[in-house]
Scaffold this active site. Structure first.
Site, PDB file in Angstrom:
ATOM      1  CG  ASN A 165       4.080   6.926   2.029  1.00  0.00           C
ATOM      2  OD1 ASN A 165       3.664   7.928   1.459  1.00  0.00           O
ATOM      3  ND2 ASN A 165       4.465   5.836   1.344  1.00  0.00           N
ATOM      4  CG  ASP A 187      -0.022  -6.636   4.412  1.00  0.00           C
ATOM      5  OD1 ASP A 187      -0.506  -5.487   4.500  1.00  0.00           O
ATOM      6  OD2 ASP A 187      -0.620  -7.585   3.890  1.00  0.00           O
ATOM      7  CB  VAL A 188       0.744  -1.167   6.931  1.00  0.00           C
ATOM      8  CG1 VAL A 188       2.186  -0.734   6.716  1.00  0.00           C
ATOM      9  CG2 VAL A 188      -0.141  -0.808   5.743  1.00  0.00           C
ATOM     10  CE1 TYR A 195      -6.133   7.255  -0.919  1.00  0.00           C
ATOM     11  CE2 TYR A 195      -7.271   9.349  -1.114  1.00  0.00           C
ATOM     12  CZ  TYR A 195      -6.093   8.635  -0.998  1.00  0.00           C
ATOM     13  OH  TYR A 195      -4.888   9.293  -0.951  1.00  0.00           O
ATOM     14  CB  ILE A 201       4.393  10.301  -1.404  1.00  0.00           C
ATOM     15  CG1 ILE A 201       3.644  11.091  -2.501  1.00  0.00           C
ATOM     16  CG2 ILE A 201       4.499  11.115  -0.119  1.00  0.00           C
ATOM     17  CD1 ILE A 201       2.163  11.333  -2.202  1.00  0.00           C
ATOM     18  CE  LYS A 245      -4.842   8.341   2.364  1.00  0.00           C
ATOM     19  NZ  LYS A 245      -3.520   8.045   2.910  1.00  0.00           N
ATOM     20  NE  ARG A 267       4.868   1.245  -5.844  1.00  0.00           N
ATOM     21  CZ  ARG A 267       3.537   1.362  -5.988  1.00  0.00           C
ATOM     22  NH1 ARG A 267       3.022   2.451  -6.500  1.00  0.00           N
ATOM     23  NH2 ARG A 267       2.734   0.385  -5.631  1.00  0.00           N
TER      24      ARG A 267
HETATM   25  P1  NDP Z   1       2.013   4.788  -4.637  1.00  0.00           P
HETATM   26  O1  NDP Z   1       0.931   3.909  -5.144  1.00  0.00           O
HETATM   27  O2  NDP Z   1       3.115   5.203  -5.533  1.00  0.00           O
HETATM   28  O3  NDP Z   1       2.692   4.133  -3.342  1.00  0.00           O
HETATM   29  C1  NDP Z   1       1.946   3.498  -2.343  1.00  0.00           C
HETATM   30  C2  NDP Z   1       2.891   2.746  -1.463  1.00  0.00           C
HETATM   31  O4  NDP Z   1       2.140   2.099  -0.419  1.00  0.00           O
HETATM   32  C3  NDP Z   1       3.626   1.639  -2.217  1.00  0.00           C
HETATM   33  O5  NDP Z   1       4.955   1.555  -1.758  1.00  0.00           O
HETATM   34  C4  NDP Z   1       2.840   0.399  -1.812  1.00  0.00           C
HETATM   35  O6  NDP Z   1       3.573  -0.797  -1.902  1.00  0.00           O
HETATM   36  C5  NDP Z   1       2.552   0.736  -0.360  1.00  0.00           C
HETATM   37  N1  NDP Z   1       1.528  -0.127   0.208  1.00  0.00           N
HETATM   38  C6  NDP Z   1       0.245  -0.281  -0.207  1.00  0.00           C
HETATM   39  N2  NDP Z   1      -0.371  -1.182   0.564  1.00  0.00           N
HETATM   40  C7  NDP Z   1       0.533  -1.595   1.487  1.00  0.00           C
HETATM   41  C8  NDP Z   1       0.498  -2.518   2.566  1.00  0.00           C
HETATM   42  N3  NDP Z   1      -0.610  -3.212   2.866  1.00  0.00           N
HETATM   43  N4  NDP Z   1       1.616  -2.690   3.324  1.00  0.00           N
HETATM   44  C9  NDP Z   1       2.744  -2.008   3.037  1.00  0.00           C
HETATM   45  N5  NDP Z   1       2.852  -1.141   2.017  1.00  0.00           N
HETATM   46  C10 NDP Z   1       1.752  -0.942   1.254  1.00  0.00           C
HETATM   47  O7  NDP Z   1       1.258   6.039  -4.056  1.00  0.00           O
HETATM   48  P2  NDP Z   1       1.736   7.443  -3.481  1.00  0.00           P
HETATM   49  O8  NDP Z   1       3.197   7.486  -3.272  1.00  0.00           O
HETATM   50  O9  NDP Z   1       1.082   8.466  -4.295  1.00  0.00           O
HETATM   51  O10 NDP Z   1       0.984   7.400  -2.073  1.00  0.00           O
HETATM   52  C11 NDP Z   1       1.636   7.469  -0.819  1.00  0.00           C
HETATM   53  C12 NDP Z   1       0.639   7.978   0.204  1.00  0.00           C
HETATM   54  O11 NDP Z   1       0.238   9.306  -0.156  1.00  0.00           O
HETATM   55  C13 NDP Z   1      -0.647   7.171   0.293  1.00  0.00           C
HETATM   56  O12 NDP Z   1      -1.064   7.070   1.636  1.00  0.00           O
HETATM   57  C14 NDP Z   1      -1.628   8.006  -0.504  1.00  0.00           C
HETATM   58  O13 NDP Z   1      -2.951   7.768  -0.113  1.00  0.00           O
HETATM   59  C15 NDP Z   1      -1.162   9.392  -0.159  1.00  0.00           C
HETATM   60  N6  NDP Z   1      -1.609  10.424  -1.089  1.00  0.00           N
HETATM   61  C16 NDP Z   1      -1.255  10.396  -2.403  1.00  0.00           C
HETATM   62  C17 NDP Z   1      -1.694  11.377  -3.266  1.00  0.00           C
HETATM   63  C18 NDP Z   1      -1.338  11.401  -4.715  1.00  0.00           C
HETATM   64  O14 NDP Z   1      -1.955  12.194  -5.464  1.00  0.00           O
HETATM   65  N7  NDP Z   1      -0.391  10.606  -5.186  1.00  0.00           N
HETATM   66  C19 NDP Z   1      -2.547  12.469  -2.794  1.00  0.00           C
HETATM   67  C20 NDP Z   1      -2.845  12.416  -1.385  1.00  0.00           C
HETATM   68  C21 NDP Z   1      -2.382  11.425  -0.580  1.00  0.00           C
HETATM   69  P3  NDP Z   1       3.102  -2.039  -2.857  1.00  0.00           P
HETATM   70  O15 NDP Z   1       3.915  -1.896  -4.097  1.00  0.00           O
HETATM   71  O16 NDP Z   1       3.449  -3.254  -2.064  1.00  0.00           O
HETATM   72  O17 NDP Z   1       1.635  -1.904  -3.111  1.00  0.00           O
END
Ligand code: NDP
Length: 255
Positions: free
Chosen positions: A95, A71-72, A162, A26, A166, A24
């Site tokens: 990501n 699980d990263v 956070y 990004i 980052k 899902r």
């Molecule tokens: P989402 O919350 O939509 O997606 C985050 C994703 O990370 C999900 O698929 C989630 O899966 C996964 N995830 C979280 N924890 C783990 C884990 N321990 N192991 C495996 N997967 C995990 O957020 P975004 O798409 O917005 O974020 C993607 C990246 O972009 C992140 O690193 C975020 O910090 C970065 N980012 C986002 C911004 C924004 O404004 N949206 C701005 C700047 C950076 P699960 O459903 O299992 O939790």
């Protein structure tokens, strides 16, 4: 070096790309971009069901994709997941990430640690495991999803864990880039501004005033706007770039 057309340098045909959190937001948009450029995908997620649902959509569109449970934040989980992958891993997109809005005085120690475990240790565990494979196979590209929060302090919400995670991801990017350049591994990061995903509720009035109205472009980004940057960094189109942090924030950090 044989002369190639400029668009050919973006081609990822024959490459395999692993995207953490690729079902899902990004990560998913980056997956679609890499697939369109020709890469076979490994969609890694904590929930195998969700990864498989995304894989079904990629396959439906004619792309090659497989699901991987990981699980990263869990070192053993990362080791087991990477060991399952047969063949080369040419591109790694780190990501997966989490964010909590909490003021510094309120953050419980386990919450701070959780954010560092996912956002920083997760990048580290995956990079080390895949980096070893890339060294053995003769090279690869790693893309870390950092954040403008690695360079600025967001408002009105407080999110110190956070922000720290980052900033560390950005410098880990530079560190690994220097160390692994002799192995033909390039390591770069994308630092997004506010992107409309589950993580960033950009339309909520309490945030809109600061996140959107204060920004030069006066809008949030769409996840698909990061896809072309990922293709650039994954491919030979960026062959002389490593250790770079590319900000994509609609100008937010200009002020
Ligand atoms: P989402 O919350 O939509 O997606 C985050 C994703 O990370 C999900 O698929 C989630 O899966 C996964 N995830 C979280 N924890 C783990 C884990 N321990 N192991 C495996 N997967 C995990 O957020 P975004 O798409 O917005 O974020 C993607 C990246 O972009 C992140 O690193 C975020 O910090 C970065 N980012 C986002 C911004 C924004 O404004 N949206 C701005 C700047 C950076 P699960 O459903 O299992 O939790």
């Amino acid at each position: 070096m044989a002369k190639r057309g400029v668009l050919d340098t973006f081609n990822l045909a024959g490459k395999t790309a692993l995207v953490t959190g690729g079902y899902r937001g990004i990560g998913n948009a980056i997956g679609w971009a890499l697939a369109e450029a020709g890469a076979a995908l490994i969609i890694a997620a904590r929930s195998l069901d969700k990864a498989e649902q995304a894989v079904a959509e990629f396959k439906e569109a004619g792309h090659s994709a497989v699901a991987l449970k990981v699980d990263v934040a869990d070192y053993q989980s990362v080791q087991q997941a990477i060991a399952q992958i047969e063949g080369n891993i040419d591109v790694l997109v780190n990501n997966a990430g989490i964010c909590y809005h909490e003021a510094a005085v309120d953050i419980a120690p386990e919450r701070f640690t959780e954010v560092i475990n996912v956002n920083l240790n997760g990048v580290w565990f995956c990079s080390q495991a895949v980096g070893k494979r890339m060294i053995a196979q003769g090279g690869g590209t790693i893309i870390n999803i950092g954040s403008m929060s690695g360079d600025i302090v967001n408002r009105p919400q407080m999110q110190p864990a956070y922000n720290a995670s980052k900033a560390a991801v950005h410098h880990l990017t530079r560190s690994l880039a220097a160390e692994w350049a002799p192995h033909h591994i390039r390591v770069n990061a994308i630092a997004p501004g506010y992107i409309n995903t589950d993580m960033s509720p950009v339309d909520e009035p309490r945030f809109k005033r600061y996140w959107i109205e204060d920004a030069p472009q006066q809008r949030a980004g769409h996840p698909t706007e990061l896809g072309p940057l990922a293709v650039l960094l994954a491919s030979d189109a960026s062959s002389f770039m490593t250790g770079e942090i590319i900000t994509a924030d609609g100008g937010y950090t200009l002020y």
